[in-house]
Structures are given as structure tokens and as C-alpha cells.
Scaffold this active site. Structure first.
Site, mmCIF file in Angstrom:
data_model
loop_
_atom_site.group_PDB
_atom_site.id
_atom_site.type_symbol
_atom_site.label_atom_id
_atom_site.label_comp_id
_atom_site.label_asym_id
_atom_site.label_seq_id
_atom_site.Cartn_x
_atom_site.Cartn_y
_atom_site.Cartn_z
ATOM 1 N N GLN A 73 0.861 -1.178 0.000
ATOM 2 C CA GLN A 73 0.000 0.000 0.000
ATOM 3 C C GLN A 73 0.902 1.234 0.000
ATOM 4 O O GLN A 73 1.442 1.638 1.038
ATOM 5 C CB GLN A 73 -0.915 -0.014 1.214
ATOM 6 C CG GLN A 73 -1.725 -1.307 1.350
ATOM 7 C CD GLN A 73 -2.799 -1.452 0.293
ATOM 8 O OE1 GLN A 73 -3.800 -0.739 0.292
ATOM 9 N NE2 GLN A 73 -2.621 -2.396 -0.622
ATOM 10 N N GLY A 83 -11.736 2.676 4.103
ATOM 11 C CA GLY A 83 -10.800 1.831 3.376
ATOM 12 C C GLY A 83 -9.915 2.606 2.416
ATOM 13 O O GLY A 83 -10.072 3.813 2.204
ATOM 14 N N HIS A 84 -8.994 1.864 1.805
ATOM 15 C CA HIS A 84 -8.020 2.504 0.919
ATOM 16 C C HIS A 84 -8.666 3.074 -0.331
ATOM 17 O O HIS A 84 -9.627 2.543 -0.861
ATOM 18 C CB HIS A 84 -6.876 1.541 0.563
ATOM 19 C CG HIS A 84 -7.294 0.262 -0.082
ATOM 20 N ND1 HIS A 84 -6.442 -0.781 -0.269
ATOM 21 C CD2 HIS A 84 -8.487 -0.151 -0.578
ATOM 22 C CE1 HIS A 84 -7.066 -1.778 -0.858
ATOM 23 N NE2 HIS A 84 -8.311 -1.407 -1.058
ATOM 24 N N ASN A 85 -8.111 4.239 -0.750
ATOM 25 C CA ASN A 85 -8.538 4.931 -1.970
ATOM 26 C C ASN A 85 -9.946 5.503 -1.906
ATOM 27 O O ASN A 85 -10.506 5.914 -2.930
ATOM 28 C CB ASN A 85 -8.412 4.028 -3.199
ATOM 29 C CG ASN A 85 -6.986 3.572 -3.424
ATOM 30 O OD1 ASN A 85 -6.669 2.408 -3.179
ATOM 31 N ND2 ASN A 85 -6.112 4.471 -3.857
ATOM 32 N N SER A 109 -12.070 2.293 -2.334
ATOM 33 C CA SER A 109 -12.313 2.901 -3.643
ATOM 34 C C SER A 109 -13.722 3.441 -3.824
ATOM 35 O O SER A 109 -14.157 3.687 -4.947
ATOM 36 C CB SER A 109 -11.995 1.898 -4.775
ATOM 37 O OG SER A 109 -10.634 1.532 -4.731
#
Length: 341
Positions: free
Chosen positions: A195, A236-238, A256
Site C-alpha cells: 500500500q 478503506g483505501h482509496n 475505492s
């Protein structure tokens, strides 16, 4: 303590009644007593307003003449005006600039910054003027923290993350930990995907206690200006969250997902990954969002509470819903056949 006249001069509103009345704090209609300033934001509580012991009240234009003998401040939005008065009466505790002897600081920081005991600031970090960093917090390498931001005790900000100006981050928050990214081998084993993105947080953002915001996998996780994030939330990521969106406690937002500006997300709602939520969307508490929302409005997808016996009975009907639909379709077809003969 301030007179009503002083408050109106500083914060606006229309003064009705004796402006020399002095108030010392804000309180609810139920709890207010001598020297307290209360507010009426909902017309349903007019009866409480009449029985309240508050020295003065904040009301809307529609309630301007409900009281004849009590001083009041008339404001277009009484709750908003109350919030401003409450801020005025309860300013942040002033910080003492300087670095505690037990802090480990690897960079030069402005003289106006307050660094408490046990803080670690890694090499390459950039700390703005008037920043406050609480005891035991960690600022990773190459992080940037904007002017006037207050970081409570035991906050962890991982490497390369960017925090805007005038933010407030509560204890236990973790910003920039790894997103949940893995590829799977045929054997079932998981291969971790590094990441390498950042978390970028805009100005005037508040992040609640024990909330986690994952760094991006490749691009950045992005939190817009003025966003308010409650306690125990997972982002969460993005994920990208638009300006002035507010998110209540225990919400989970998968990777995302893009959430628009000025949205409100109720407590315990869940949003699965790779969705797009339009601007000005309200998601009710407990709602599970499984598809994108492309139009502003209020969205709800949960069941109201009911007695256990009723829930069991209703769920039994739900289990047979497909069969019931088939029977109805068959009956409709028979009726159509009879009407055509």
C-alpha cells in the site's frame, strides 16, 4: 460571563428584551437555570420553553413572540446560533508551546508548537505553526501537519500522510495504516499488495476516537475540507470523501468508494467498495449500500425494530416470498385467460 447585548454584538442575531441580562453558560431547556442561555430549535418543545428556568433563550423568527417576559436572541437557525455561542463560551484549552523532555523530535518545529510527553516525530515531518500534539502520539516520516491542528493523545499518523489546517484528531485514531489489499494464489494463500499511497486530509476536518483511515494502495485516500468523522469508523483505501460530509459512528466504508460533498451517513451504515455516492445524499442509520447512488436524497434500507415473535413470523413469510410471487403470477394469468374468453 457575558451580557446578551455583548453576545449579539459579537455573534449576531436580534436582541429582544433586556440586553443587560448576563449569562454564564449554555444549557438545555430542561437543565437550564439562573444565568443559563438555552435554545429552541424545534417547535415541538414550546411547552418546555415556557417552563424552563433559563435566563434567556435563542429562538427562531417564528417563536419570536412566544414569550413576553423573557429576554431572547432571535436567529434564523437557532441550533446553529447555539453552536456558535457554545463555542464562544467553551474555547479550546490553551496549549503551552514547547517540547517535553521525553519527546523524540527529529525535525525543527516552530516555537509556537506544543509537543507533549512521549511524542515521536520522525525525520522529514513538517509541522505548522500553533500545532498541538498530545502525549504519546506518533507522527511518521515525511508527514505534514497544517497550522492550528490539534492532535489528541495517542494518535498514530503513518509516513507521508498530509493533515490540513485547523483539524482535530481524537485519541486512538490511526491514519495511514495499510489498506486491506491481497491477491490470492491457487493454493488459497494470500499475497500482500504493498500500500504505497497516502492519506490526504483537508482543512477543518474532525476525526473521532479510534477511527481508522487506510492509506491508498496506489493513489491517495482523500478526505475533503470540513468533513466530520465520528468515533470508531473504518475508511478503506482509496476512498474519497467530498467537502463538508458528516459520518456518524461505527460506519464502514470499503475501498475505492467515492462519496460526494455535503452528504450525511447515519451510524452503523455500511458502504461496499467501488461505489459512487452523489452530492447531498443522506444515508439512514443501519443502511447497507450495495450500489451507487446517483441522485441527491434520503436513502434507507433497514427494518424497524419489532417484537421477537412478530419478527419470527414475518421472516417466515419472507422465506416463502418467491413461492408466493409465483402463485400470484399464476392467479393473474388465470384471470387474464378468463377475461379474454
Amino acid at each position: 460571563m457575558y451580557s446578551l447585548e455583548e453576545l449579539v454584538n459579537r455573534l449576531g442575531g436580534e436582541l429582544v428584551g433586556d440586553g443587560k441580562v448576563v449569562v454564564r453558560r449554555v444549557a438545555t431547556l430542561d437543565q437550564a437555570g439562573e444565568g443559563d442561555l438555552s435554545f429552541l430549535a424545534n417547535p415541538r418543545y414550546v411547552s418546555k420553553l415556557k417552563s424552563s428556568q433559563a435566563a434567556a433563550v435563542i429562538v427562531g423568527p417564528g417563536a419570536r413572540d412566544l414569550l413576553t417576559d423573557r429576554p431572547r436572541i432571535v436567529a434564523p437557525d437557532p441550533y446553529l446560533h447555539f453552536a456558535r455561542v457554545a463555542q464562544f463560551f467553551n474555547p479550546p484549552e490553551p496549549a503551552v508551546p514547547g517540547i517535553h523532555p521525553t519527546a523524540a523530535v527529529s525535525v525543527a518545529i516552530p516555537a509556537s508548537v506544543s509537543v507533549a510527553a512521549g511524542v515521536v516525530i520522525e525525520a522529514g515531518a513538517r509541522i505548522g505553526e500553533d500545532v498541538v500534539i498530545g502525549a504519546g502520539s506518533y507522527i511518521g516520516r515525511n508527514c505534514a501537519v497544517g497550522r492550528g491542528t490539534r492532535i489528541s493523545p495517542r494518535v498514530s499518523i503513518y509516513a507521508d500522510c498530509v493533515i490540513g489546517q485547523d483539524c482535530l484528531i481524537h485519541s486512538g485514531a490511526v491514519i495511514g495504516s495499510d489498506g486491506f489489499g491481497f491477491a490470492r494464489e491457487k493454493s488459497g494463500a494470500w499475497v500482500k499488495i504493498p500500500q504505497v499511497g497516502r492519506v490526504v486530509i483537508g482543512d477543518e476536518v474532525e476525526i473521532g476516537a479510534n477511527t481508522t483511515i487506510d492509506r491508498g494502495a496506489l493513489d491517495d485516500t482523500w478526505i475533503g475540507k470540513g468533513v466530520k468523522i465520528d468515533n470508531q469508523i473504518q475508511i478503506g483505501h482509496n476512498v474519497r470523501i467530498g467537502d463538508y460530509t458528516a459520518i456518524a459512528g461505527c460506519v464502514g466504508i470499503a475501498g475505492s468508494t467515492v462519496i460526494g460533498a455535503r452528504c450525511m451517513v447515519g451510524g452503523q451504515a455500511g458502504i461496499i467498495g467501488h461505489l459512487h455516492i452523489a452530492d447531498d445524499v443522506v444515508i439512514s442509520a443501519g443502511t447497507l449500500v450495495t450500489k451507487s447512488i446517483n441522485k441527491a436524497g434520503v436513502y434507507t434500507a433497514n427494518l424497524p425494530v419489532q417484537g421477537h415473535a412478530d419478527w419470527v413470523k414475518n421472516f417466515a413469510h419472507l422465506r416463502h416470498l418467491d413461492a408466493l410471487v409465483d402463485r400470484i403470477r399464476a392467479l393473474e394469468q388465470r384471470l387474464e385467460e378468463k377475461s379474454s374468453n
